[in-house]
Design an enzyme around this catalytic site. Structure first.
Site, PDB file in Angstrom:
ATOM      1  CB  CYS B  86      -5.625  -1.988  -2.311  1.00 56.15           C
ATOM      2  SG  CYS B  86      -5.042  -1.238  -3.841  1.00 56.15           S
ATOM      3  CG  HIS B 203      -3.241  -6.213  -2.783  1.00 51.83           C
ATOM      4  ND1 HIS B 203      -4.618  -6.164  -2.739  1.00 51.83           N
ATOM      5  CD2 HIS B 203      -2.852  -5.188  -3.568  1.00 51.83           C
ATOM      6  CE1 HIS B 203      -5.044  -5.156  -3.485  1.00 51.83           C
ATOM      7  NE2 HIS B 203      -3.994  -4.544  -4.000  1.00 51.83           N
ATOM      8  CD  GLU B 205      -5.697  -9.054  -0.926  1.00 48.23           C
ATOM      9  OE1 GLU B 205      -4.929  -8.595  -0.071  1.00 48.23           O
ATOM     10  OE2 GLU B 205      -6.149  -8.375  -1.871  1.00 48.23           O
TER      11      GLU B 205
END
Lengths: 79, 229
Positions: B86, B203, B205
């Site tokens: 990002c 994302h 994560e």
């Protein structure tokens, strides 16, 4: 001395902000407008330098930080 | 193995990345403040999401001149694994580690939603645990995720197999409707030439624990851990 840097999107790069503003004006009846592109003006106050040196230094900072030349052009105006 | 998570003023996904590396995958992790000038003993550097320096001027523009970035560039040049997620992707393009740039989303909106991606290249340290053509789901959360590269650069990226992920339909089709933000070629993530640097807007994560939603990000971490271990 003072300088102004104008940063604009390169031609051919879609400018969604310009398009939105253009759309708004068109809807308000201002149908004479053909295209709008939005950029930024960066006003700089700096030490007095010989013009050539000022231009070189400003070009350097434009390339290093003020503009992303992948998608933007810049022009420098020394007052 | 040891992950290092870079922290700029305004980073806000640093804790998620740390949590992923340390608690979900059980590896060592540390935060690296942006004023640090050494990246000692790290196997993988994560440049996390957020709004580094408030995204002033352009997303990622001010962060690229942070002291730590010189070291990140050196680390990457030496073959170290660097992943930018990002805002981290924006920082890596600004720093010249990855081609292209991230512009304002086509519809000028901040988009926060789960999207589907197609894995375009499974022969990289970040994607080896996926299958090419596999469709995975991860969230995006950004206002400047519109990937842009000029025609020449695009040709190079495509020719060298440097597209990691593309926005796709759940069936894996690359269509304009599946493109959330106007990214050229539906590109969601790209590698550098050597494929030891990856930048992506989604994302991974945030997509590794089934309790919290999709788990399409697992492969990214598994691939990194696989190659380092």
């Amino acid at each position: 001395m003072k300088a102004k840097v104008h940063v604009t999107l390169r031609s051919g790069v879609l400018d969604p902000q310009g398009k939105a503003v253009h759309g708004s004006l068109s809807r308000a009846g201002y149908d004479f407008i053909k295209d709008i592109r939005i950029g930024k003006e960066i006003a700089i106050e700096m030490d007095d330098l010989p013009r050539e040196e000022a231009e070189a230094k400003l070009t350097e900072i434009c390339e290093k930080l003020l503009a992303n030349t992948v998608m933007e052009n810049f022009t420098i105006e020394i007052e | 193995m040891k992950f290092g998570v870079i922290v700029f003023p305004g980073s806000n996904c640093d804790h998620d990345c740390y949590h992923a590396a340390k608690h979900v995958f059980g590896h060592e992790a540390s935060y690296v403040w942006h004023k640090e000038t050494e990246l000692k003993g790290l196997d993988c550097v994560i440049v996390p999401g957020g709004f580094s320096y408030g995204d002033y001027l352009r997303a990622g523009a001010v962060a690229k001149n942070s002291p730590v970035m010189e070291e990140v560039v050196r680390f990457a040049s030496g073959g170290g694994l660097v992943i930018g997620i990002c805002n981290g992707f924006q920082v890596l393009t600004e720093a010249g580690l990855l081609p292209g740039a991230l512009m304002k989303n086509r519809d000028l909106k901040f988009i926060c939603e789960d999207i589907t991606l197609r894995v375009e290249n499974d022969s990289s340290p970040f994607t080896s645990c996926y299958e090419e053509g596999e469709v995975v789901s991860m969230p995006i959360a950004n206002a400047d995720g519109n990937y842009y590269a000029d025609q020449e650069t695009l040709k190079m990226i495509e020719g060298e197999g440097r597209v990691a992920f593309r926005y796709s339909t759940p069936a894996g089709l690359i269509t304009p409707e599946a493109n959330p933000n106007g990214s050229v070629g539906n590109i969601a993530g790209v590698f550098n030439k050597e494929k030891n640097v990856l930048g992506l807007m989604p994302h991974p994560e945030r997509a590794i624990e089934p309790e919290l939603g999709p788990t399409g990000g697992l492969g990214v971490f598994e691939s990194i851990i696989d190659i380092i271990s």
